[in-house]
Write a protein that holds these residues in place. Structure first.
Motif: not given
Lengths: 403, 288
Positions: B3-7
């Motif tokens: 999720a952090a990478q996608v954000l």
């Protein structure tokens, strides 16, 4: 009065000139064999059309340089009639019909790709005009029971199965495959074949997704693939998509035992643009200039074909251009053997063709699609495409690891 | 962690989208011209960066300094000589005119550069930085910072400089501005020149990230269009907000429902915005 006499004299000489012109052109027309090539010369498929045109032109030039096609002891000059169907499939059908009924072509080359070829073949079959499709691979194009349609591309699974078998043999640790496909006719069909090949060889397909045409960014998709840790990443698309995916894989530090891209590495543009990041990418294509066949067609060896192509276009041919050239060369062989321009006789010669060419061994199966060719599996090694299989033209060994 | 990478991916991509869209938004907002040549300007900028790097080893960062004045001049001349003649005509006329100009420029690029894809690859490559498994490529980070800097410069020009105030004045009320002594035709040309300069600079930055071909111009134009509608016309902060919103929707949509549907989702959002909030996130009513 004087004026009207002058006018009538002029009219007479004009009529005379027209008659001479007509008879001259009729004499010329007897010595020409016309091939129709409906192509998407404008619109999104234009780059592909240009490749086909280059292939046909090279063949026509070579055939004419040798005096033309020999038919029953008489030489016929090759003329290719091009028409633009603007990347619009319904127009490809109209164009095919016009070529037969208005341009009076003797024989036809298929339009670009499986979809347009299938559509256009209904017309050429109706008029019984032998047609060689140089860019249609889907089996659905050929299973219509048509007698006059032939194709130089083997079915899509002949590209993915040898690749899977090499990976399975050389990299037994590869268990998980991620497949990312451009949502487009050919790239998606290849990806689906890959999924079947992978499953048939006991590999687990952990990811199978399509991306939209004109996708500008793959970072979210690649992050997801990275989290699944596949040992083999298989991506289909056109050169821009594949370059972008490769760049973004490096950006996100995604490593894999095997990275395959269809059909990027078969094109010199991809190799040039990818540079060092292309190292060890595997691919498969119907033909590659590194192949070494010695044929009986007008081009003879693969090396000679590549040399002639380089001289004319100052670049290396890829499978699209070579397929177009071999289609012309096959027509030439069939016409010369038939000793006639009779469409049925030429069709019969094509149907029983079993010959080695610079493209590889050519024999058409019962549906008209070539079934003798083993498409090469390639890997980029040291900035060059190296053939891994088939054994007849193998140049190097498979290497594992893409960083 | 995914999720952090996608954000993070979406934030970086959003700034790039903003960079693509700012010039388009300025021209649309000030001149009421939907500039269809914008995508081709971006591609031409990318070719400029590629050519300078390949032949003269000039880094793309310096190429920005060449692209900005060159594209400003090109835009200024096009507006002065061609577009100003029909600027008061209905929007369809200018739309058709820029469509025609785009056809000419795009086909000239196909003729000259061919439809082949090219790639600007820096040697040595810049690599990526990672923090707790979240990876961000350095070239994207620098391009993002440059995109933010460019939009910042435009913001300052519009807010602080006399010419910027004149652009805003013309945008608010052309006739009143003319009565106040503003040379409206000249301001139009300057605004179009600024839009072209931003497109050229965006092209230089995109060359670092995306493959270069005349065929990509429609993809850039499509993104610029969506970002403008989402963010609001003619405002710098609107382009930034629109860009980030679009990238977030695409990124999250791609992770949740697959990349094939991410574009559908972004265009569905575009339709919702056109119905519910036609002035966009940060646009004001009556500015269209």
């Amino acid at each position: 009065m004087a004026r009207s006499r002058l006018t009538s004299r002029r009219l007479n000489s004009l009529l005379l000139a027209v008659c001479f012109g007509l008879s001259a052109s009729a004499a010329l027309a007897q010595d020409v064999v016309k091939f129709g090539a409906p192509l998407p010369l404008t619109g999104p498929l234009a780059p592909e059309a240009i490749k086909q045109q280059q292939g046909y032109d090279l063949w026509a030039e070579q055939a004419n340089k040798a005096g033309g096609i020999s038919v029953g002891g008489k030489k016929y000059r090759v003329e290719i009639v091009y028409a633009d169907y603007q990347s619009n499939t319904p127009r490809a059908v109209q164009t095919t019909e016009q070529m037969i009924t208005q341009n009076n072509v003797n024989f036809l080359f298929g339009p670009f790709g499986s979809g347009a070829t299938k559509a256009g073949s209904s017309v050429s079959e109706k008029y019984k005009v032998p047609t060689i499709a140089s860019t249609a691979s889907s089996a659905q194009v050929y299973d219509q029971g048509y007698k006059y349609l032939f194709g130089t591309f083997t079915p899509n699974d002949t590209l993915t199965t040898p690749l899977t078998q090499i990976v399975k043999a050389k990299a037994p640790d590869v268990k998980k495959v991620a497949i990312l496909a451009r949502n487009d006719l050919f790239p998606l069909a290849i990806a689906q074949e890959m999924e079947k090949s992978a499953k048939a060889n006991g590999l687990e397909v952990v990811y199978f997704e399509k991306y939209a045409i004109n996708t500008l960014d793959h970072s979210a998709t690649l992050s997801q693939i990275k989290s699944l840790a596949p040992q083999w990443i298989f991506v289909t698309g056109y050169i821009n998509d594949l370059l972008l995916v490769r760049k973004q894989m490096a950006d996100q530090q995604i490593k894999a035992g095997v990275l395959s891209m269809v059909a990027g590495p078969a094109y010199q543009e991809f190799i040039d643009a990818a540079g060092a990041s292309g190292e060890n990418i595997t691919s498969a294509a119907w033909w590659h200039p590194a192949a070494q066949y010695s044929g009986k067609d007008i081009f003879g060896t693969t090396a000679n074909y590549v040399k002639l192509f380089r001289e004319k276009y100052k670049s290396d041919p890829d499978y699209a251009q070579a397929s177009a050239s071999v289609s012309g060369a096959l027509f030439q062989m069939a016409i010369e053997r038939a000793g006639s321009l009779d469409r049925d006789k030429v069709r019969d010669e094509l149907a029983k063709m079993n010959e080695m060419t610079f493209w590889g061994p050519v024999k058409f199966g019962p549906t008209g699609q070539i079934d003798s060719l083993e498409p090469p599996v390639l890997q980029l090694q040291g900035g060059k495409a190296v053939v891994l299989s088939p054994a007849l033209i193998k140049q190097g060994e498979f290497r594992l690891g893409v960083n | 962690m995914l999720a952090a990478q996608v954000l993070i991916n979406a934030l970086v991509l959003g700034c790039l989208y903003a960079c693509i869209a700012t010039g388009f938004s300025l021209v649309w907002g000030v001149l009421n011209v939907i500039n269809l040549i914008h995508g081709s300007f971006i591609v031409l900028g990318a070719y400029l960066a590629w050519g300078l790097y390949q032949s003269l080893q000039i880094s793309p960062w310096y190429a920005l300094g060449i692209a900005a004045p060159a594209f400003f001049a090109l835009g200024y001349v096009i507006q002065r000589l061609i577009l100003n003649r029909v600027i008061t005509a209905p929007v369809l006329v200018t739309l058709t005119l820029t469509f025609g100009l785009d056809l000419i420029l795009n086909n000239a690029m196909i003729y000259y550069f061919k439809a082949d894809y090219r790639k600007l690859t820096l040697t040595p490559p810049m690599g990526s930085v990672s923090l707790f498994d979240v990876v961000v490529p350095i070239d994207r980070l620098i391009a993002t910072a440059s995109a933010l800097a460019l939009t910042g410069v435009l913001y300052l020009i519009l807010r602080r400089l006399r010419v910027g105030r004149a652009i805003i004045a013309v945008r608010l009320d052309r006739d009143a501005a003319r009565l106040m002594g503003v040379d409206v035709n000249s301001i139009y040309a300057i605004a179009f020149g600024l839009g072209a300069a931003l497109a050229g600079c965006a092209g230089v930055l995109m060359a670092l990230i995306f493959p270069i071909s005349p065929l990509t111009s429609t993809a850039y134009l499509g993104k610029a269009f969506v970002v403008c509608v989402l963010g609001g016309l003619g405002s710098v902060s609107g382009a930034l907000a629109g860009g980030i919103l679009l990238a977030l929707i695409e990124g999250i949509g791609s992770a949740l429902i697959g990349p094939a549907h991410a574009t559908t989702l972004s265009f569905a959002l575009l339709i919702v915005f056109l119905i519910v909030r036609p002035q966009g996130l940060l646009g004001r009513k009556g500015f269209e």
